[in-house]
Each structure stands twice: as C-alpha cells, then as structure tokens.
Write an enzyme that holds these catalytic residues in place. Structure first.
Site, PDB file in Angstrom:
ATOM      1  N   ALA A   1      -9.540  -8.265   8.293  1.00 46.69           N
ATOM      2  CA  ALA A   1      -8.355  -8.038   9.119  1.00 46.69           C
ATOM      3  C   ALA A   1      -8.732  -7.481  10.491  1.00 46.69           C
ATOM      4  CB  ALA A   1      -7.423  -7.064   8.398  1.00 46.69           C
TER       5      ALA A   1
ATOM      6  N   ASN B   1       0.834  -1.207   0.000  1.00 49.45           N
ATOM      7  CA  ASN B   1       0.000   0.000   0.000  1.00 49.45           C
ATOM      8  C   ASN B   1       0.866   1.255   0.000  1.00 49.45           C
ATOM      9  OD1 ASN B   1      -2.143  -1.719   0.112  1.00 49.45           O
ATOM     10  ND2 ASN B   1      -2.410  -1.551   2.322  1.00 49.45           N
TER      11      ASN B   1
ATOM     12  N   HIS C   1       5.821  -0.353  -2.767  1.00 48.77           N
ATOM     13  CA  HIS C   1       5.343   0.423  -3.915  1.00 48.77           C
ATOM     14  C   HIS C   1       5.441   1.925  -3.687  1.00 48.77           C
ATOM     15  CE1 HIS C   1       2.933  -3.336  -5.339  1.00 48.77           C
ATOM     16  NE2 HIS C   1       4.233  -3.445  -5.517  1.00 48.77           N
TER      17      HIS C   1
ATOM     18  N   CYS D   1      15.868  23.240  -7.977  1.00 43.84           N
ATOM     19  CA  CYS D   1      16.186  23.259  -9.413  1.00 43.84           C
ATOM     20  C   CYS D   1      14.961  23.479 -10.316  1.00 43.84           C
ATOM     21  CB  CYS D   1      16.890  21.962  -9.809  1.00 43.84           C
ATOM     22  SG  CYS D   1      15.808  20.523  -9.664  1.00 43.84           S
TER      23      CYS D   1
ATOM     24  N   ASP E   1      -0.624   4.246   0.897  1.00 43.96           N
ATOM     25  CA  ASP E   1      -1.448   5.266   1.556  1.00 43.96           C
ATOM     26  C   ASP E   1      -0.935   5.744   2.910  1.00 43.96           C
ATOM     27  OD1 ASP E   1      -2.036   3.112   3.240  1.00 43.96           O
ATOM     28  OD2 ASP E   1      -3.920   2.675   2.220  1.00 43.96           O
TER      29      ASP E   1
ATOM     30  N   GLY F   1      -5.036  -9.269   3.209  1.00 40.15           N
ATOM     31  CA  GLY F   1      -5.722  -8.408   2.252  1.00 40.15           C
ATOM     32  C   GLY F   1      -4.976  -8.165   0.959  1.00 40.15           C
TER      33      GLY F   1
ATOM     34  N   GLU G   1     -12.047 -13.413   1.111  1.00 43.89           N
ATOM     35  CA  GLU G   1     -12.318 -14.152  -0.136  1.00 43.89           C
ATOM     36  C   GLU G   1     -11.199 -15.166  -0.382  1.00 43.89           C
ATOM     37  OE1 GLU G   1     -14.934 -13.383  -2.064  1.00 43.89           O
ATOM     38  OE2 GLU G   1     -15.519 -11.642  -0.859  1.00 43.89           O
TER      39      GLU G   1
ATOM     40  N   CYS H   1      10.697  21.314  -7.658  1.00 46.99           N
ATOM     41  CA  CYS H   1      11.792  21.250  -6.695  1.00 46.99           C
ATOM     42  C   CYS H   1      12.244  22.668  -6.349  1.00 46.99           C
ATOM     43  CB  CYS H   1      12.947  20.441  -7.284  1.00 46.99           C
ATOM     44  SG  CYS H   1      14.395  20.426  -6.222  1.00 46.99           S
TER      45      CYS H   1
END
Ligand code: NAD
Length: 236
Positions: A224, A97, A114, A143, A99, A180, A208, A140
C-alpha cells in the site's frame, strides 16, 4: 486500465482496508506468520464468553494490543489518503481494522466495521473513547459494571448502523479500492461485488494474490505504501 487516478473525475472514492494496510506500519496481520491468533487463542481473549469468564485477563490482553499499536506509525499510504481528503470531500474509508491507525494519520470519514481498540462500552451507559495506553477505567464510573472494548469480537454481530452506512458508500461510489485484505471474512468478501454492480471501477492492492482477485478490474501487486502514492501521483 488507469495507471493514475484523478480524484476530481470521480463522484465518490471508497478505500476499503484490512489488516495488510496496518501490517506495513508493523501491526501484525490476522492469518499470516506473526498473526496474533497463532500466539493467543481467541477463545480466551476475544469473545464475550472469555470476557464474562475473566474480564481482567481480556482487558490486560487489549491493553497489550494498545501498547503494541502505539509503537507503530502510519505509513505513506495513510498519508496519501490524508492528502486527498484535505483537497476533496468525497473520499470515504471503510476499514476492518480496529487499531485506529487511519485516525492517527488524520484520515476522516472512517467506518470501523469491527469497532475500535480505542473505545469502551458499558451495556447500560453506552460507548466512549478512551485513548490512553492503559484503560482509564475498567469499570463504568456510573454503575461499576465492567467496561468491554467496543470491538466486534469473534461470535459478535456487526453493528447494523455501520453495515448500513458501509452499504450506502459502496452503492454510491464510482471508484472502490481494496487494500490489504484477504476478504475472507463476511461481509467484506461481498464488498467489491456490491461496488462493481453499482458501476464502480474496482481496484485491489495487495502484494499477494487473493481468492477475490477476479472480482477486480484492476489488480496492483505491491504494498500500500508504495502503490497508493503512484496511483494518485502524490509524493509523500
Ligand atoms: P488478513 O490478515 O486476512 O489479510 C491481510 C492481507 O493483507 C493479506 O492478503 C496480505 O497479503 C495483505 N498485505 C500484507 N501486507 C500488505 C501491504 N503492505 N499492503 C497491502 N496488502 C498487504 O486481514 P483481513 O482481511 O483484514 O481480515 C482479518 C480480520 O482481523 C479483520 O476482520 C480485522 O478486523 C482483524 N484484524 C485487524 C487488525 C488491525 O486492526 N490492524 C490486525 C489483525 C486482524
């Protein structure tokens, strides 16, 4: 089949989480109904080519995702991990995740395979955290290049340091708990295989059935936020 885990009897516990861990907080999953890529074509919003073509559009989309994530809160499953980490220092998290929900719940030792919605990157001046709902800088400050979200987008390679760090945790844990994830995305699909080959007891938590279910010695069908408190005997 252990119905209740005592963390002190393991040398290292790895929680491996996917979009389902955050779905319970209200963050949309990837493939299911309500998944974001049904509404937005990733080719326009989540790859380097899209960013090169129209950085403002891609950054607007990521700001939208930041605001959506901030409407969601960690759940009991995140809090169980925090409670365990307060008592034990041998508990690691590998997540797909982006997030930042684990960190918002106070979870530590998180490898974000990720990347993160909460970091930006300049190709010259590196990566930094930006926790505001809208990007503090789009270019930035050093630069003036566009800052891109530090996320592994479609067609990107994973960060080799993160891959190595995850491999080390998988090879040295003796309890591996996948939560999950449909684990269809490589290298995630291979993680229970590696952990099991190195002797870990492997558990899957998912409401599932998944394609990988046969790789686990123990399968817990449920959410979970309900299963984790039961498995660790933590009332949260
Ligand atoms: P996926 O969407 O392919 O699978 C999610 C899985 O979670 C499903 O198997 C579903 O049955 C399960 N699930 C749903 N609710 C659950 C709950 N309450 N408890 C436990 N399991 C539950 O997700 P994936 O395998 O993580 O792969 C998707 C990819 O998309 C990843 O690479 C990830 O980086 C990215 N993604 C991230 C986020 C996020 O950061 N929150 C959200 C969407 C997608």
């Amino acid at each position: 089949m252990p119905s209740h885990f005592d963390p002190s009897t393991y040398k290292k516990i790895v929680f491996f989480t996917g979009a389902g861990m955050s779905a319970e907080s209200g963050v949309p999953t990837f493939r299911g109904s309500g998944g974001i890529w049904r509404e937005y074509r990733w080719q326009e919003y989540a790859c380097q080519t899209a960013f090169d073509n129209d950085p403002e559009k891609v950054l607007d989309f990521h700001e939208l995702r930041r605001r959506e994530v901030l409407k969601c809160q960690p759940h009991a499953g995140h809090r169980v991990i925090s409670a365990l980490q307060q008592k034990f220092d041998h508990i690691r998290i590998i997540t797909q995740n982006i997030d930042g929900m684990h960190q918002r719940a106070g979870n530590k030792n998180v490898i974000e395979l990720h990347g993160s919605l909460w970091r930006v990157r300049c190709s010259t001046h590196g990566v930094w955290e930006d926790l505001s709902p809208t990007f503090t800088h789009r270019r930035c400050p050093h630069c003036q290049q566009w800052l891109r979200p530090d996320i592994v987008w479609f067609e990107d390679m994973l960060d080799e340091e993160d891959v190595q760090a995850a491999a080390y945790e998988l090879e040295t844990c003796d309890l591996f708990i996948s939560i999950g994830t449909s684990a269809r995305v490589w290298p995630a699909a291979g993680y229970p295989v590696i952990a099991r080959r190195h002797g870990a007891w492997c558990v899957e938590i998912n409401p599932e059935p998944t394609e990988n279910k046969d790789l686990y010695q123990q399968v817990e069908r449920g959410k979970a936020g309900a299963i984790l408190p039961q498995l660790f005997g933590v009332n949260i």
